[in-house]
Each structure stands twice: as structure tokens, then as C-alpha cells.
Design an enzyme around this catalytic site. Sequence first.
Site, PDB file in Angstrom:
ATOM      1  N   GLN A   1     -10.460  34.959  -4.773  1.00 52.92           N
ATOM      2  CA  GLN A   1      -9.464  33.883  -4.778  1.00 52.92           C
ATOM      3  C   GLN A   1      -8.970  33.612  -6.202  1.00 52.92           C
ATOM      4  O   GLN A   1      -9.775  33.387  -7.108  1.00 52.92           O
ATOM      5  CB  GLN A   1     -10.136  32.640  -4.170  1.00 52.92           C
ATOM      6  CG  GLN A   1      -9.488  31.323  -4.438  1.00 52.92           C
ATOM      7  CD  GLN A   1      -8.566  30.876  -3.313  1.00 52.92           C
ATOM      8  OE1 GLN A   1      -8.239  31.639  -2.408  1.00 52.92           O
ATOM      9  NE2 GLN A   1      -8.138  29.639  -3.368  1.00 52.92           N
TER      10      GLN A   1
ATOM     11  N   GLU B   1       2.079  23.952  -9.709  1.00 59.19           N
ATOM     12  CA  GLU B   1       1.707  25.189 -10.393  1.00 59.19           C
ATOM     13  C   GLU B   1       2.914  26.109 -10.577  1.00 59.19           C
ATOM     14  O   GLU B   1       3.483  26.588  -9.598  1.00 59.19           O
ATOM     15  CB  GLU B   1       0.631  25.917  -9.572  1.00 59.19           C
ATOM     16  CG  GLU B   1      -0.497  24.994  -9.130  1.00 59.19           C
ATOM     17  CD  GLU B   1      -1.380  25.613  -8.058  1.00 59.19           C
ATOM     18  OE1 GLU B   1      -1.520  26.855  -8.029  1.00 59.19           O
ATOM     19  OE2 GLU B   1      -1.927  24.863  -7.242  1.00 59.19           O
TER      20      GLU B   1
ATOM     21  N   ARG C   1      -9.705  33.577 -14.576  1.00 58.86           N
ATOM     22  CA  ARG C   1     -10.200  32.216 -14.771  1.00 58.86           C
ATOM     23  C   ARG C   1     -11.717  32.143 -14.897  1.00 58.86           C
ATOM     24  O   ARG C   1     -12.252  31.071 -15.194  1.00 58.86           O
ATOM     25  CB  ARG C   1      -9.706  31.286 -13.658  1.00 58.86           C
ATOM     26  CG  ARG C   1     -10.239  31.598 -12.276  1.00 58.86           C
ATOM     27  CD  ARG C   1      -9.786  30.556 -11.261  1.00 58.86           C
ATOM     28  NE  ARG C   1     -10.261  30.845  -9.921  1.00 58.86           N
ATOM     29  CZ  ARG C   1     -10.280  29.976  -8.933  1.00 58.86           C
ATOM     30  NH1 ARG C   1      -9.841  28.744  -9.115  1.00 58.86           N
ATOM     31  NH2 ARG C   1     -10.714  30.321  -7.734  1.00 58.86           N
TER      32      ARG C   1
ATOM     33  N   ARG D   1     -13.190  23.236 -12.348  1.00 62.90           N
ATOM     34  CA  ARG D   1     -12.324  22.502 -11.408  1.00 62.90           C
ATOM     35  C   ARG D   1     -11.479  21.476 -12.158  1.00 62.90           C
ATOM     36  O   ARG D   1     -11.963  20.413 -12.545  1.00 62.90           O
ATOM     37  CB  ARG D   1     -13.202  21.798 -10.358  1.00 62.90           C
ATOM     38  CG  ARG D   1     -12.448  20.901  -9.406  1.00 62.90           C
ATOM     39  CD  ARG D   1     -11.560  21.647  -8.452  1.00 62.90           C
ATOM     40  NE  ARG D   1     -12.348  22.492  -7.555  1.00 62.90           N
ATOM     41  CZ  ARG D   1     -11.825  23.495  -6.844  1.00 62.90           C
ATOM     42  NH1 ARG D   1     -10.533  23.772  -6.924  1.00 62.90           N
ATOM     43  NH2 ARG D   1     -12.605  24.229  -6.065  1.00 62.90           N
TER      44      ARG D   1
ATOM     45  N   ASP E   1      -0.234  22.101   0.741  1.00 64.56           N
ATOM     46  CA  ASP E   1      -0.530  23.385   0.095  1.00 64.56           C
ATOM     47  C   ASP E   1       0.678  24.297   0.347  1.00 64.56           C
ATOM     48  O   ASP E   1       0.706  25.066   1.303  1.00 64.56           O
ATOM     49  CB  ASP E   1      -1.825  23.972   0.677  1.00 64.56           C
ATOM     50  CG  ASP E   1      -2.330  25.158  -0.114  1.00 64.56           C
ATOM     51  OD1 ASP E   1      -1.612  25.619  -1.017  1.00 64.56           O
ATOM     52  OD2 ASP E   1      -3.455  25.632   0.170  1.00 64.56           O
TER      53      ASP E   1
ATOM     54  N   HIS F   1      -2.282  26.975 -12.880  1.00 61.84           N
ATOM     55  CA  HIS F   1      -2.730  26.083 -11.797  1.00 61.84           C
ATOM     56  C   HIS F   1      -2.974  24.675 -12.347  1.00 61.84           C
ATOM     57  O   HIS F   1      -4.109  24.175 -12.342  1.00 61.84           O
ATOM     58  CB  HIS F   1      -4.022  26.683 -11.224  1.00 61.84           C
ATOM     59  CG  HIS F   1      -4.453  26.150  -9.903  1.00 61.84           C
ATOM     60  ND1 HIS F   1      -4.555  24.813  -9.631  1.00 61.84           N
ATOM     61  CD2 HIS F   1      -4.826  26.789  -8.772  1.00 61.84           C
ATOM     62  CE1 HIS F   1      -4.989  24.662  -8.391  1.00 61.84           C
ATOM     63  NE2 HIS F   1      -5.152  25.842  -7.846  1.00 61.84           N
TER      64      HIS F   1
END
Length: 323
Positions: free
Chosen positions: A93, A280, A98, A75, A221, A176
Site C-alpha cells: 500500500q 493529496e 515512505r 501516521r 476516499d 499524502h
Amino acid sequence: MMSSTAAVTAAIERVPVEICKGINGLEKVILREVRGSSAEVYLYGGHITSWKNDHGEELLFVSSKAIFKPPKPIRGGIPICFPQFSNHGSLEQHGFARNRFWSFDTNPPPFPTNSSNKTFVDLILKPTEDDIKIWPYSFEFRLRVTLGPSGDLMLTSRIRNTNTDGKPFIFTFAYHTYFSVSDISEVRVEGLETLDYLDNLQNKQRFTEQGDAITFESEVDKIYLSTPTKIAILDHEKKRTFVIRKDGLPDAVVWNPWDKKAKAMADFGDDEYKHMLCVEAAAVEKPITLKPGEEWRGRQELSAVPSSYCSGQLDPKRVLLGS
Ligand code: BG6
């Protein structure tokens, strides 16, 4: 004369690329530039977890609750979203890049624009048999992470379709990036005003941004579409401006979970939303198609400059249009 300890320290500090163990014994690479800036990349996720300026100040946000343990993605920092951005498809997701282990790319194909930068690392991700069960394509994803002499952080992704059965593939992508900010309510983003965006908080409906600049007072978002190649994040309290330059990545996602979502995330502190902002560089609205043998390239360059640069007055036009 230099003491022997100082000499050893100086020698260590001069090593531009160091490979060592990070949190939970996960392998990481540290890049260092002579003026003092540095960056850290975990092989787990091909994930940047630190980017510091010449003064040793951290420029990226990583949660104090980040879990450095597979299969959980880390995170904060710069997760790579591939082959799917967010939930725009049937994969997990943000795709699987990642939370896979990347390898060192010992023999990367040359870059056509060869620069004098010496401080970089090349990583590569290829799918395992299990990956091919969930996404039935063969690919090579090469990531070069470069730290420039003035502390700029460059990421270049080269993704090649290596299918031998003639099948093209389609993907979406994002760097991101979690930027560290002093106080989200003091932050402004420039370069996205008046653009169209898809609002993830309203079923991905399309709207047009109104007003001068983007500021923050609640959860956001949004996927801004067809954005300029240069976007700035102005942190008034820190008197710092981040400049994002991008190539091959037409969209820009802006995300802050705010208080309620922050509390719902196990790997994120309740109040940490105040100190981060994700902007991002992405390719989401128009997914990329690659035929066998074709390669796509997506690049992001980050710099952090003092906002007091223009004699105490921040001139957004100079930030966005200047070099
Ligand atoms: C952003 C998405 O890019 O990432 C958000 O737009 C999402 O919808 C956020 O919540 C964080 O995603 P994750 O999977 O890292 O919790």
C-alpha cells in the site's frame, strides 16, 4: 544588553537548518525561518512531520498514536507515496518510499529556477538490492524541502530512471498531506466542485461531483481527476485557509477515515478523524512513464493564510484565483 543565555538562544534560533535526533532516535532535520515558521523532516520516509507558522501553531496533523518505528510508516504529516499510490498495483500500500531511510543529497543537480530561498534540505532515495527484488528498476528520487520566508512549505520531487538495461518504468505518486483542522464538520474544500472522481469506497467507480463546495459528514476516499493547480481548504472555526498549489500532479485525493475506520487503525486515535483532512496532490489516473535517462518533476507548495483576510468575508474566488 542581551544576556549570554539569550544570545546563545538567538544564535541557535538563527540556524536555518539543524540536524538532530527525533522520536526513537530517528534522524530529523529542522528548517527555521527568521519570522518564526519551521518544518521538520525525518530521513525515515523523507517524511515531513511538522510545519508551523510564525506563531508556532502546528499546521499538519500527526496522530498521537503514530508509530515512529520502521517498517511502519508515520501516521500523519506528509508521507510520500511512491512508486505506487494506495493499492493501485501489486506493491505494498502506497509503495515503499515512505518506509525507507533516505539520505542527504550532498550534491544535487541545480534547479533551473533558482530562487533566493536559503532554508531547504535535499534528500535522496535510491533502491537497495532488496527493493530491486520487489520493483526491478533503478532510480534516483531527489526531494527538496524548502521553507519560504513567509512560512510557505515547498516540496519538489525529481525522479530519474537510471536503468542501464533500456527498461522504462511506470509509477503513481502522491504527497499524502494530513492537514490539521479544528473540526472536520466546519471545513470546506474549494476547487474540486463539478469535477469527476474515482470513489475508493465504491470500487473506484467514476462519478461527477455535484453541488457547490465539498464538505464532510461521513467517510470520504475520492480521487479527483484533472484538478486545477490551486485548491483551498477553508477552516471556518480556525479562520484559516490552506492553499495548495501543485505542478505535475493532475489529481487530488481527499481522504478522511471517519469514526469506524479510525477505530480500526492501531496508529490513529478514535476521535482524531475530527481534526484532520488529507488532500493529496497526486498522479494516479494516468501513471507516469519514464524511459532511461528521463526525469519527472512533481511540486507542491502549501501556504496557510487567515480567512479573515478579506475584511472578515471569505471570498473563495479571491482565494482560488488571487496570487
Ligand atoms: C489514502 C487512500 O490516500 O490513504 C486511502 O486513498 C487509505 O484508501 C489512506 O486508506 C491511508 O492509507 P494508509 O496506508 O496510510 O493507512
